[in-house]
Design an enzyme around this catalytic site. Sequence first.
Site, PDB file in Angstrom:
ATOM      1  N   THR A 160      64.606  13.562  62.672  1.00 10.85           N
ATOM      2  CA  THR A 160      63.220  13.105  62.827  1.00 10.85           C
ATOM      3  C   THR A 160      62.726  13.662  64.154  1.00 10.85           C
ATOM      4  OG1 THR A 160      63.741  11.076  61.657  1.00 10.85           O
ATOM      5  CG2 THR A 160      61.677  11.122  62.891  1.00 10.85           C
ATOM      6  N   LYS A 209      57.147  11.772  57.688  1.00 14.93           N
ATOM      7  CA  LYS A 209      58.146  10.852  58.265  1.00 14.93           C
ATOM      8  C   LYS A 209      57.481   9.928  59.293  1.00 14.93           C
ATOM      9  CE  LYS A 209      62.128   9.157  59.646  1.00 14.93           C
ATOM     10  NZ  LYS A 209      63.081   8.355  58.904  1.00 14.93           N
ATOM     11  N   LYS A 265      62.047   6.822  70.082  1.00 17.37           N
ATOM     12  CA  LYS A 265      61.626   8.233  70.031  1.00 17.37           C
ATOM     13  C   LYS A 265      60.559   8.424  68.956  1.00 17.37           C
ATOM     14  CE  LYS A 265      64.190  10.305  67.263  1.00 17.37           C
ATOM     15  NZ  LYS A 265      64.486  10.835  66.020  1.00 17.37           N
TER      16      LYS A 265
HETATM   17  P1  NAP Z   1      73.592   9.882  65.803  1.00 18.83           P
HETATM   18  O1  NAP Z   1      74.618   9.047  65.125  1.00 18.83           O
HETATM   19  O2  NAP Z   1      73.368   9.728  67.279  1.00 18.83           O
HETATM   20  O3  NAP Z   1      73.907  11.415  65.471  1.00 18.83           O
HETATM   21  C1  NAP Z   1      73.326  12.509  66.096  1.00 18.83           C
HETATM   22  C2  NAP Z   1      74.407  13.561  66.190  1.00 18.83           C
HETATM   23  O4  NAP Z   1      73.846  14.777  66.677  1.00 18.83           O
HETATM   24  C3  NAP Z   1      75.506  13.137  67.178  1.00 18.83           C
HETATM   25  O5  NAP Z   1      76.763  13.357  66.568  1.00 18.83           O
HETATM   26  C4  NAP Z   1      75.261  14.052  68.362  1.00 18.83           C
HETATM   27  O6  NAP Z   1      76.413  14.413  69.072  1.00 18.83           O
HETATM   28  C5  NAP Z   1      74.680  15.271  67.695  1.00 18.83           C
HETATM   29  N1  NAP Z   1      73.869  16.022  68.646  1.00 18.83           N
HETATM   30  C6  NAP Z   1      72.809  15.572  69.359  1.00 18.83           C
HETATM   31  N2  NAP Z   1      72.335  16.547  70.135  1.00 18.83           N
HETATM   32  C7  NAP Z   1      73.112  17.617  69.908  1.00 18.83           C
HETATM   33  C8  NAP Z   1      73.120  18.910  70.426  1.00 18.83           C
HETATM   34  N3  NAP Z   1      72.210  19.306  71.325  1.00 18.83           N
HETATM   35  N4  NAP Z   1      74.072  19.769  69.985  1.00 18.83           N
HETATM   36  C9  NAP Z   1      74.984  19.369  69.074  1.00 18.83           C
HETATM   37  N5  NAP Z   1      75.033  18.147  68.537  1.00 18.83           N
HETATM   38  C10 NAP Z   1      74.099  17.284  68.961  1.00 18.83           C
HETATM   39  O7  NAP Z   1      72.162   9.658  65.125  1.00 18.83           O
HETATM   40  P2  NAP Z   1      71.791   9.444  63.580  1.00 18.83           P
HETATM   41  O8  NAP Z   1      71.593   8.005  63.324  1.00 18.83           O
HETATM   42  O9  NAP Z   1      72.717  10.230  62.721  1.00 18.83           O
HETATM   43  O10 NAP Z   1      70.326  10.085  63.575  1.00 18.83           O
HETATM   44  C11 NAP Z   1      70.132  11.489  63.552  1.00 18.83           C
HETATM   45  C12 NAP Z   1      68.636  11.770  63.360  1.00 18.83           C
HETATM   46  O11 NAP Z   1      68.218  11.217  62.100  1.00 18.83           O
HETATM   47  C13 NAP Z   1      67.733  11.124  64.428  1.00 18.83           C
HETATM   48  O12 NAP Z   1      66.645  11.977  64.693  1.00 18.83           O
HETATM   49  C14 NAP Z   1      67.267   9.853  63.747  1.00 18.83           C
HETATM   50  O13 NAP Z   1      66.024   9.427  64.275  1.00 18.83           O
HETATM   51  C15 NAP Z   1      67.158  10.299  62.305  1.00 18.83           C
HETATM   52  N6  NAP Z   1      67.302   9.248  61.288  1.00 18.83           N
HETATM   53  C16 NAP Z   1      68.264   8.273  61.407  1.00 18.83           C
HETATM   54  C17 NAP Z   1      68.383   7.309  60.414  1.00 18.83           C
HETATM   55  C18 NAP Z   1      69.424   6.221  60.507  1.00 18.83           C
HETATM   56  O14 NAP Z   1      69.270   5.214  59.793  1.00 18.83           O
HETATM   57  N7  NAP Z   1      70.458   6.340  61.311  1.00 18.83           N
HETATM   58  C19 NAP Z   1      67.554   7.343  59.286  1.00 18.83           C
HETATM   59  C20 NAP Z   1      66.642   8.361  59.166  1.00 18.83           C
HETATM   60  C21 NAP Z   1      66.519   9.320  60.171  1.00 18.83           C
HETATM   61  P3  NAP Z   1      77.305  13.328  69.871  1.00 18.83           P
HETATM   62  O15 NAP Z   1      78.336  12.909  68.874  1.00 18.83           O
HETATM   63  O16 NAP Z   1      77.850  14.090  71.024  1.00 18.83           O
HETATM   64  O17 NAP Z   1      76.372  12.207  70.303  1.00 18.83           O
END
Ligand code: NAP
Length: 294
Positions: A100, A175, A243
């Site tokens: 997102t 979104k 965010k």
């Molecule tokens: P998350 O668990 O924090 O996962 C993000 C992953 O991306 C982490 O493993 C992180 O690495 C990795 N990452 C971040 N920056 C990076 C970089 N510069 N280079 C390489 N890897 C990187 O978050 P999430 O819940 O999966 O969410 C991911 C996205 O989807 C967000 O934008 C969120 O707003 C969106 N989203 C989430 C949900 C939900 O319910 N969770 C639903 C819809 C959309 P590290 O392991 O080192 O932190």
Amino acid sequence: MNIGWIGTGIMGGAMCERLLEKGYSCTVFNRTRQRAEKLLQKGARWADSPREVAKTCDLVFTMVGYPHDVEEVILHPETGVLRGFRENHAAEKIVVDMTTSRPSLAVRIAEKAAAENVFSLDAPVSGGDIGARSGTLSIMVGGEPKIFEELMPIWNILGKTVVFQGKPGAGQHTKMVNQILIAGNMLGMCEALRYGQAVGLDLENVLSSVATGAAGSWSLSHLAPRILQNDFAPGFKIRHFLKDLKIALEEAHAVSLPLPTVQLAAQLYERLSQAGLAEEGTQALFLDGHNGTP
Ligand code: NAP
């Protein structure tokens, strides 16, 4: 086809796992390698940077945290996906950002990709950790319609509702509509549960009345039960929702539209974040004013 996957957190990890389970071979990169371990055990290959992923994969997905992460993994001049694609001589190369992120960044990526003969799609999702694991996400796509159609077999593994929304950035704008809806929904749900609690109702019982009526919602069905079990683990992290609320406020400001509900949600979630709850799930809004939070 060898698929590239960058970002193996709550969402990306579960989505990539589904592709592996359906027989696709995947090459993965994540900032913290340890968080990709489960995928590596299931047969994914590791690459040392987004550039290394794009050298060997003609189709690369990104599912990272923030717009600046998207910028880094796709556009970084030394280590980014577009840099890696220069060393990949496939006839067709595609990058799909499912984070997102900011609609204007999706437009910029599409322009930079086009200049390098690469197709790009913005394809954020809704449906939470549950939807990612079960392949029932709603996927909102902006970009080139022909590429959207081409990727249908993959969309069908990741999602249940997959809709093409228009030009680059249209997926991210859709979104934002989703997040504005969620903001109102979360405020309403937590306020209603707090009311039920304050007047002494049995909240489990209350849910069996209201969850399937006109007030029903995804949040009420999936997050309210977590609240009742005192489970505030993410799910969807408060820092990521903040965010999204900020992006929505910025985008609305650009078209002179006030968003009072989003404004209030941003204030309340900011307060929780300041109280040390940024890593908790969005359902922790229920705690606002409870348990020592302001
Ligand atoms: P998350 O668990 O924090 O996962 C993000 C992953 O991306 C982490 O493993 C992180 O690495 C990795 N990452 C971040 N920056 C990076 C970089 N510069 N280079 C390489 N890897 C990187 O978050 P999430 O819940 O999966 O969410 C991911 C996205 O989807 C967000 O934008 C969120 O707003 C969106 N989203 C989430 C949900 C939900 O319910 N969770 C639903 C819809 C959309 P590290 O392991 O080192 O932190």
